[in-house]
Scaffold this active site. Structure first.
Site, short mmCIF file in Angstrom:
data_model
loop_
_atom_site.label_atom_id
_atom_site.label_comp_id
_atom_site.label_asym_id
_atom_site.label_seq_id
_atom_site.Cartn_x
_atom_site.Cartn_y
_atom_site.Cartn_z
N THR A 27 0.83 -0.91 -0.05
CA THR A 27 0.00 0.02 0.05
C THR A 27 0.78 1.28 -0.05
OG1 THR A 27 -1.68 -1.27 1.29
CG2 THR A 27 -1.93 1.02 1.23
N GLN A 28 0.61 1.97 -0.99
CA GLN A 28 1.42 3.24 -1.21
C GLN A 28 0.93 4.60 -0.79
OE1 GLN A 28 4.71 3.14 -1.39
NE2 GLN A 28 5.03 0.86 -1.74
#
Lengths: 252, 265
Positions: free
Chosen positions: B42-43
Site C-alpha cells: 500500500t503506497q
C-alpha cells in the site's frame, strides 16, 4: 505523454519515520544521577498529548530516557525491559548499569540498516556506587559522560549544561578550584531551569516535567527532603533508590 | 543428505557448506524471489474515511464518526460504518483507508473468537485491544507495508475508562480528548476547551452535545465529510453504536458569500 509527465511511473515512498518533539537530559553526581524529560508529544505543529512519558525506570539503579520517534522509542524500551527481565531470571540479580549500556548499543546497532530513530540517555548508579550517565546515538555509538541533553531543545540546553556543569567559559578565581560534582539540590535547580527555559524558547517542549533521581546505596536522601511531591519508586530503602519528581511546565 | 526442508528442491552447492554444518537461520538465502516485483505494498490510501472524534465523560467514553467513504474527492460510499465494537467493552473508530480498516475488523473479530474459545472467562479490554492494534500497525510499518489508518480505541472495563490513538506508523498516545485527520485541527481545540478538567462531571447528554457540535463544525469546513454520523458509547452497560443520524445545518448565511451564492459582482 508529450510533456513527459508519465515517462516514469510515479513512485511515492512510504516514510516509516516521524519526529515527536520533546527533550530529555541527564546529569551525574558523585553518588546520584538525575534523568529528566518533558511529557509533551507532538507531530508538526500539533500537540498529540500533554502527557506521554519519555523517562522509564529500568531497575533499582538504572533509568532510561528516550527521545525522537515515539513509536520506535516505546518499542525499544519494551525490548530493553524484556531483556532485563530475562537477565534477572537467568542470573537472579539486576543487570549492572555498564552492562545495560553495552546491551543498548548492541540492540541499536543490530538495527544499523533500519535504525530505531531514537536518542537514548541512560542514567543511574555504577557498581562502584558512582553516579553515571551514558548517551547514545540512534545506531549505538555511546560514551559515559557527566551530563547530556538530547532532543528538540538539545541545542538550547546542552550549552547551558556545558557552562553550569563543566564550568566551560568560566574563569575561576586564583587559588580556588571547581568542584568535580555538584550537590543534588543544585543539579535539580539546573534541571528545572533548563526545562523552563527550553519551554519558553522551543514550541515542542512543555506541558509537564518528570525528573527521576537515582541515589546510590547507603546515601541519605539529603538534598531531596526539601522538594515537594517527591515520590519513591523503589520498595527497599536499603539498596539503590529511585525517586520521581513531577512539575508542571507552560502549556502554550 | 540435506535435512533442512527449506533447502529441498534447490540446487546443492557443495562449494558452500559441503558438510551441512550451518544452523538453519544461517543458511544461504534462496537467491532472490522471482515474484518480488509483483508484490504490491500500500503506497497510498484509496477509499478513505475522514475524522473520528472521541472524548472521555463521567460514565465512560463517547466516539463519533460520519458514514462517508470517499474515493478521492468523490463521495463514493455514503453509508459505511466507521465505528466498530470489539468484544464487550471496546469500540474502535477509523479514518484512512477503509479496506485496511475492514481487514483490521476481521483480524480483531478473529482475535475475540479465539480468546472466547479459551473458555477461561477472560476478556480483552480496551487497553489490550489498543496494545494489540499498535503492535500490528508498528509491525506492518516496519515491513514498509503499512495499514493506512489513524485509529481511536476507547472503552471501559472494570470501572476504568480508556481512550487512545494509534496510526499507520505505530505512533500511540492517550488523552481525554482525541481526534484524527482534519478533526485534529478543527475539532480538537473545541473538544479540549469543552472537556479538559471536566472529565468526571460531564453527563452523557452534555458529552453528546459537545460531539454533535464538533461534527457540525467539521461538516461545515471539511469537504470530505458528510452530515450523516454515528455515535458510539461505552459505559458500564457495554457498547452502544447509534443508528446513523442527520446533522441539522443551515446554509442561509452562505448566500451572501461571494463565490457561493448568486454573484453580485
Amino acid at each position: 505523454m508529450p510533456d513527459g509527465s508519465f515517462a516514469h511511473p510515479q513512485q511515492r515512498q512510504f516514510n516509516p519515520y516521524s519526529e515527536n518533539g520533546g527533550t530529555i537530559l541527564a546529569i551525574a553526581g558523585a553518588d546520584f544521577s538525575v534523568i529528566a524529560g518533558d511529557t509533551r508529544q507532538s507531530e508538526g505543529y500539533s500537540i498529540q498529548t500533554r502527557y506521554a512519558p519519555k523517562v522509564f525506570r529500568l531497575t533499582d539503579r538504572a533509568v532510561l530516557a528516550v527521545n525522537g520517534f515515539a513509536a520506535d522509542g516505546n518499542v525499544f524500551v519494551k525490548k530493553v525491559k524484556q531483556r532485563l527481565e530475562w537477565y534477572r531470571h537467568a542470573h537472579a540479580k539486576d543487570m549492572p548499569l555498564r552492562a545495560i549500556a553495552r546491551m543498548i548499543q548492541t540492540m541499536l546497532y543490530a538495527q544499523r540498516f533500519f535504525p530505531y530513530y531514537v536518542y537514548n540517555i541512560l542514567g543511574g548508579i555504577e557498581e562502584d556506587g558512582s553516579g553515571a550517565v551514558y548517551s547514545f546515538d540512534p545506531v549505538g555509538s555511546y560514551e559515559r559522560e557527566a551530563c547530556r541533553a538530547a532532543g528538540a531543545a538539545q541545542s538550547l540546553v546542552q550549552p547551558f549544561l556545558d557552562n553550569q556543569i563543566y564550568f566551560k567559559n568560566q574563569q575561576s578565581l586564583p587559588g580556588q578550584s571547581r568542584p568535580l560534582h555538584l550537590p543534588l539540590p543544585e543539579v535539580l535547580s539546573i534541571v528545572i531551569d533548563s526545562f523552563t527555559s527550553a519551554t519558553e524558547r522551543h514550541i515542542e517542549v512543555g506541558d509537564g516535567l518528570e525528573m527521576y533521581v537515582v541515589l546510590a546505596k547507603g546515601r541519605s536522601i539529603q538534598g531531596l527532603e526539601s522538594f515537594r511531591g517527591v515520590q519513591e519508586l523503589t520498595p527497599n530503602p536499603d539498596g539503590d533508590r529511585v525517586f520521581v519528581i513531577r512539575r508542571e511546565l507552560k502549556k502554550d | 543428505m540435506d535435512h533442512f526442508p527449506t533447502s529441498w528442491g534447490r540446487q546443492r552447492n557443495d562449494a558452500y557448506d559441503a558438510y551441512n554444518t550451518y544452523p538453519l537461520h544461517q543458511r544461504p538465502n534462496p537467491g532472490h524471489d522471482a515474484f518480488a516485483d509483483s508484490v504490491q505494498h500500500t503506497q497510498q490510501p484509496i477509499v478513505t474515511g475522514t475524522s473520528v472524534l472521541a472524548i472521555v465523560y463521567k460514565d465512560g467514553i463517547m466516539m463519533a464518526a460520519d458514514t462517508l467513504a470517499s474515493y478521492g474527492s468523490l463521495a463514493r460510499f455514503k453509508s459505511i460504518q466507521r465505528l466498530h465494537s470489539v468484544g464487550t467493552s471496546t469500540v474502535i473508530g477509523a479514518s484512512g483507508d477503509m479496506s485496511d480498516f475492514q481487514y483490521l475488523q476481521s483480524i480483531l473479530d478473529e482475535l475475540i473468537i479465539s480468546e472466547f474459545t479459551e473458555g477461561d472467562k477472560h476478556e480483552l479490554g480496551p487497553e489490550e485491544i489498543h496494545e494489540y492494534l499498535s503492535r500490528v500497525m508498528y509491525g506492518r510499518r516496519s515491513k514498509m507495508n503499512p495499514l493506512w489508518n489513524s485509529l481511536l480505541v476507547g472503552g471501559k472495563k472494570d470501572g476504568k475508562r480508556f481512550l487512545a490513538y494509534v496510526d499507520l506508523l505505530g505512533t500511540t498516545y492517550t488523552a481525554s480528548t482525541l481526534a484524527t485527520g482534519y478533526g485534529a485541527y478543527i475539532a480538537l481545540p473545541l473538544l479540549r476547551t469543552a472537556v479538559e478538567g471536566r472529565e468526571n462531571d460531564l453527563t452523557e447528554e452534555e458529552a453528546r452535545k459537545i460531539l454533535e457540535e464538533s461534527m457540525r463544525v467539521l461538516y461545515y469546513r471539511d469537504a470530505r465529510s458528510l452530515d450523516k454520523y454515528q455515535i458510539a458509547i461505552v459505559n458500564d452497560e457495554g457498547v452502544t453504536i447509534s443508528e446513523p443520524q442527520k446533522l441539522v445545518t443551515s446554509w442561509g448565511f452562505a448566500e451572501g458569500i461571494r463565490g457561493y451564492g448568486a454573484q453580485t459582482q
